[in-house]
Design an enzyme around this catalytic site. Structure first.
Site, short mmCIF file in Angstrom:
data_model
loop_
_atom_site.label_atom_id
_atom_site.label_comp_id
_atom_site.label_asym_id
_atom_site.label_seq_id
_atom_site.Cartn_x
_atom_site.Cartn_y
_atom_site.Cartn_z
N CYS A 148 0.82 -1.20 0.00
CA CYS A 148 0.00 0.00 0.00
C CYS A 148 0.87 1.26 0.00
O CYS A 148 2.02 1.23 0.40
CB CYS A 148 -0.94 0.10 1.20
N ARG A 177 2.55 0.76 -5.67
CA ARG A 177 2.58 0.03 -4.40
C ARG A 177 1.30 -0.75 -4.15
O ARG A 177 1.22 -1.53 -3.18
CB ARG A 177 2.79 1.02 -3.24
N TRP A 223 -3.16 -2.41 -1.58
CA TRP A 223 -2.95 -3.78 -2.08
C TRP A 223 -3.41 -4.67 -0.93
O TRP A 223 -2.78 -4.74 0.12
CB TRP A 223 -1.47 -4.00 -2.39
N ASN A 236 -0.19 1.61 6.17
CA ASN A 236 0.52 0.63 5.36
C ASN A 236 1.25 -0.30 6.32
O ASN A 236 1.98 0.17 7.20
CB ASN A 236 1.53 1.35 4.45
N GLY A 237 1.04 -1.61 6.16
CA GLY A 237 1.70 -2.56 7.06
C GLY A 237 0.68 -3.60 7.51
O GLY A 237 -0.38 -3.74 6.90
N GLU A 277 14.88 -14.73 -15.40
CA GLU A 277 14.36 -13.36 -15.34
C GLU A 277 13.43 -13.11 -16.53
O GLU A 277 12.36 -12.50 -16.39
CB GLU A 277 15.52 -12.36 -15.31
N LYS A 325 9.52 -11.99 -16.04
CA LYS A 325 8.95 -10.77 -16.63
C LYS A 325 7.77 -11.10 -17.51
O LYS A 325 6.74 -10.45 -17.49
CB LYS A 325 10.06 -10.08 -17.43
N GLU A 331 4.70 -12.20 -15.55
CA GLU A 331 4.22 -11.09 -14.71
C GLU A 331 3.31 -10.13 -15.48
O GLU A 331 2.27 -9.72 -14.99
CB GLU A 331 5.47 -10.36 -14.21
N HIS A 388 15.70 -33.20 -18.25
CA HIS A 388 15.42 -33.94 -17.01
C HIS A 388 13.96 -33.75 -16.56
O HIS A 388 13.66 -33.86 -15.39
CB HIS A 388 16.37 -33.49 -15.90
N LYS A 440 4.60 -3.33 -6.43
CA LYS A 440 6.05 -3.23 -6.60
C LYS A 440 6.81 -3.48 -5.31
O LYS A 440 7.88 -4.06 -5.32
CB LYS A 440 6.40 -1.85 -7.14
C1 F6R Z 1 9.62 -8.52 -10.78
C2 F6R Z 1 9.48 -7.78 -9.56
C3 F6R Z 1 9.50 -8.52 -8.26
C4 F6R Z 1 10.56 -7.91 -7.36
C5 F6R Z 1 10.55 -8.54 -5.97
C6 F6R Z 1 11.65 -7.98 -5.09
O1 F6R Z 1 9.55 -7.70 -11.91
O2 F6R Z 1 9.36 -6.60 -9.58
O3 F6R Z 1 9.75 -9.87 -8.46
O4 F6R Z 1 11.80 -8.07 -7.98
O5 F6R Z 1 9.32 -8.32 -5.37
O6 F6R Z 1 11.55 -6.61 -4.95
P1 F6R Z 1 12.74 -5.74 -4.38
O7 F6R Z 1 13.83 -5.75 -5.39
O8 F6R Z 1 12.16 -4.39 -4.17
O9 F6R Z 1 13.18 -6.39 -3.12
#
Ligand code: F6R
Length: 601
Positions: free
Chosen positions: A2, A27, A74, A100-101, A476, A480, A483, A499, A596
């Site tokens: 949030c 967020r 969120w 937030n929390g 990665e 992406k 996601e 495997h 995020k």
């Molecule tokens: C992927 C993504 C998430 C973050 C993960 C860690 O695109 O954004 O997988 O990488 O939540 O976030 P941080 O780097 O802020 O610890």
């Protein structure tokens, strides 16, 4: 999770609150709301959905006020409904709170308050806060009542609260980020600086267990126990323009395209005569270290794998852990360096892992993008990746900046610990590092990813393979892709395909094969094994790599050092994900169910 914002000023601040919420939507974006005081009582407007929807209802209701709080959510406790949206109010409507929390003892508190006759209208943990505040207001003036209410809470919180008829916002923090913005005639309070950066770059970061009372003409900062705190403000170096879309349709596109700039910033002044030159870590900084553990989540975990492989190549024992899997069974001693890689610096799993490492005697270092973030304050040292604000929920430019920052750090560590470097010829690596921003630009100029996205749209699943330093890029690439496209995507170590995963391979499952030029022919053989089962192969490689003779399609990258080729391949894969998601009409910057900054474990 949030985002919270507050604004205290004399003139109407509703647009500033809404603008701040838009900048905090990364967020969380499943519901939003604001409360303002305008001399005629508290006006609250909130709804499920994104800030755009809130804006419409605020516009219709024409609420206004100079002092206000806002929230974008969120969900953790309770689904995203109008009732569960913040701000939450007390039974009288005289107190409004955003949070937030997670309040760990909310169940006990709710039972206690309900037994006393307080009526709850939401499923959230947050709603206990306005009722506690209301209860303490019976015996205390507002500031003392707020302190008492905060003292009742266990868990994590960044809170902003208002009381009808009181020209102030009350704030408190423990474990969730909170920063004050100071300008000539108004104050802001937010979960993150971009929320108010267009109005001021002067900030004061709250520490845990601190309380703030923000009035139109002054701010008082104190401990939860009421001891006054003097803290100077600081100026943040981020450019307000970086928090806008700058003419792009999406933040993610802008952040992919700007990687040549963020990469140049990340390495600026950090490479001396083809060796690390880190102000934070002069030669000898890591002499007492004998092994490295890197903890991280998601994309940051993939960058961590890259860093660990470089350390291993240099002969330094290094392991990576998904932060949520790092527990007390992992052996740690005072020769261990624990590195937390986190772009936000607020990821709860990563913070918890770092805590565990520190408690077990490890020295701790943070590699993060956010100055003033919790990880930067909690780790023994911090190295900033200097990528600038990243607003798109999918991490793009922060991944590449993490990788180059970790590369230089890995060299510093290996030189101190083992008298070695990750490369036989460090000069060749640093020459390529210097040229990396130009190489990224030339990848962007190829403009082939959109066509490849079109060619494979509608496939059943998307697989990504690589070995060595191409492996973190493959996983990665898959993260992406899933996601932001919501399509099934998986990344595999190329050699692992046979495997088990080969059972999934069909003519409807393209296999994106990342090669850096450093591996033997095995990856080409792995791709052929998939192709024999009908899968189309998309090579992500230089033009003259042997994989291109096998491949059905090609995402080209320029010739560079093999340890940097993966970063260029990753830019092609970011573009592939972006264009596929765009074709599918996905919410690219705000993919469903995600946020995020993941501040809950
Ligand atoms: C992927 C993504 C998430 C973050 C993960 C860690 O695109 O954004 O997988 O990488 O939540 O976030 P941080 O780097 O802020 O610890």
């Amino acid at each position: 999770m949030c985002g919270i914002i507050a604004r205290v000023g004399a003139d109407d601040g509703v647009d500033r609150l809404l603008g701040g919420l838009e900048r905090l939507e990364y967020r969380g974006y499943d519901s939003a709301g604001i409360a303002v005081e305008n001399g005629a009582g508290l006006a609250v407007q909130k709804c499920s959905g994104q800030v755009n929807e809130l804006k419409e209802s605020v516009h219709d209701s024409q609420i206004y006020g100079g002092i206000g709080i806002g929230h974008t959510r969120w969900s953790t406790h309770g689904p995203p409904t109008d009732d569960n949206a913040h701000p939450h109010t007390d039974s009288t409507g005289e107190v409004a709170v955003v949070h937030n929390g997670v309040i760990d003892n909310h169940t006990e508190l709710r039972e206690e308050l309900e037994a006393e006759g307080y009526e709850f209208t939401s499923d959230t943990d947050t709603e206990v806060i306005p009722h506690l505040f209301e209860r303490h207001l019976e015996d205390h003036p507002p500031e003392a009542a707020f302190r008492e209410a905060v003292r009742d809470l266990d868990g994590s919180y960044a809170i902003a609260a208002m009381v009808e008829g009181v020209d102030a916002v009350f704030a408190a923090r423990r474990g969730s980020p909170l920063v004050l913005g100071v300008s000539d005639d108004e104050y802001f309070l937010a979960s993150d600086v971009p929320a108010f950066l267009e109005h001021t770059d002067e900030v004061v970061y709250f520490e845990d267990d601190e309380v703030g009372v923000i009035q139109p003409d002054e701010v008082e900062l104190s401990t939860l126990d009421g001891q006054s705190i003097e803290r100077s403000s600081e100026i943040v170096s981020w450019d307000p323009e970086e928090t806008g879309k700058g003419g792009y349709d999406h933040f993610m596109r802008k952040e992919i395209e700007n990687q040549h700039v963020s990469l140049a910033n990340s390495i600026q002044g950090r490479v001396g005569d083809r060796e690390p030159d880190l102000d934070e870590f002069p030669p000898g900084s890591f002499e007492d270290i004998d092994s490295v553990q890197i903890v991280a989540c998601g994309t940051s975990f993939h960058a961590a794998k890259y860093g660990a492989q470089l350390l291993n190549k240099a002969g330094v024992p290094a392991q990576t852990f998904r932060a949520s899997e790092y527990d007390d069974s992992v052996p740690v001693d005072d020769g261990t360096l624990a590195i937390a890689v986190t772009q936000s610096g607020e990821t709860a799993d990563t913070l918890a892992a770092l805590d565990r490492a520190s408690a077990a005697g490890a020295r701790t270092t943070a590699v993060t993008n956010v100055v003033g973030s919790t990880v930067a304050r909690e780790a023994d040292d911090a190295l900033f990746i200097r990528a600038g604000p990243e607003i798109g929920v999918a991490a793009t430019k922060t991944f590449s900046s993490q990788v180059v920052t970790l590369s230089v750090l890995a060299h510093r560590i290996s030189a101190d610990v083992a008298g070695t470097a990750p490369w036989d010829d460090p000069a060749a690596f640093y020459d390529a590092l210097e040229r990396l921003p130009d190489h990224v630009e030339s990848v962007l100029d190829t403009e082939v990813a959109a066509d490849v996205a079109d060619d494979y749209l509608g496939s059943d699943a998307f697989f990504f393979i690589g070995r060595g330093l191409a492996y973190p890029v493959a996983i990665e690439g898959a993260l992406k892709f899933k996601e932001i496209t919501y399509e099934h995507a998986e990344g595999f170590a190329a050699g692992e395909l046979k495997h088990g995963p080969l059972a999934l391979v069909t003519p409807q499952t393209p296999v994106f094969t990342v090669v850096t030029g450093d591996e033997d022919d095995s990856t080409v053989i792995n791709a052929e094994e998939a192709q024999t089962r009908g899968a189309p192969i998309v090579a992500v490689s230089t033009d003259d790599h042997a994989i291109t003779d096998v491949a059905d399609a090609h995402l080209p990258i320029p010739e560079t050092h093999p340890d940097l080729a993966g970063l260029l391949a990753n830019v092609q894969l970011q573009l592939l994900s972006y264009h596929t998601a765009d074709r599918l009409g996905r919410a690219i910057d705000k993919p469903r169910n995600l946020a995020k900054s993941v501040t809950v474990e």
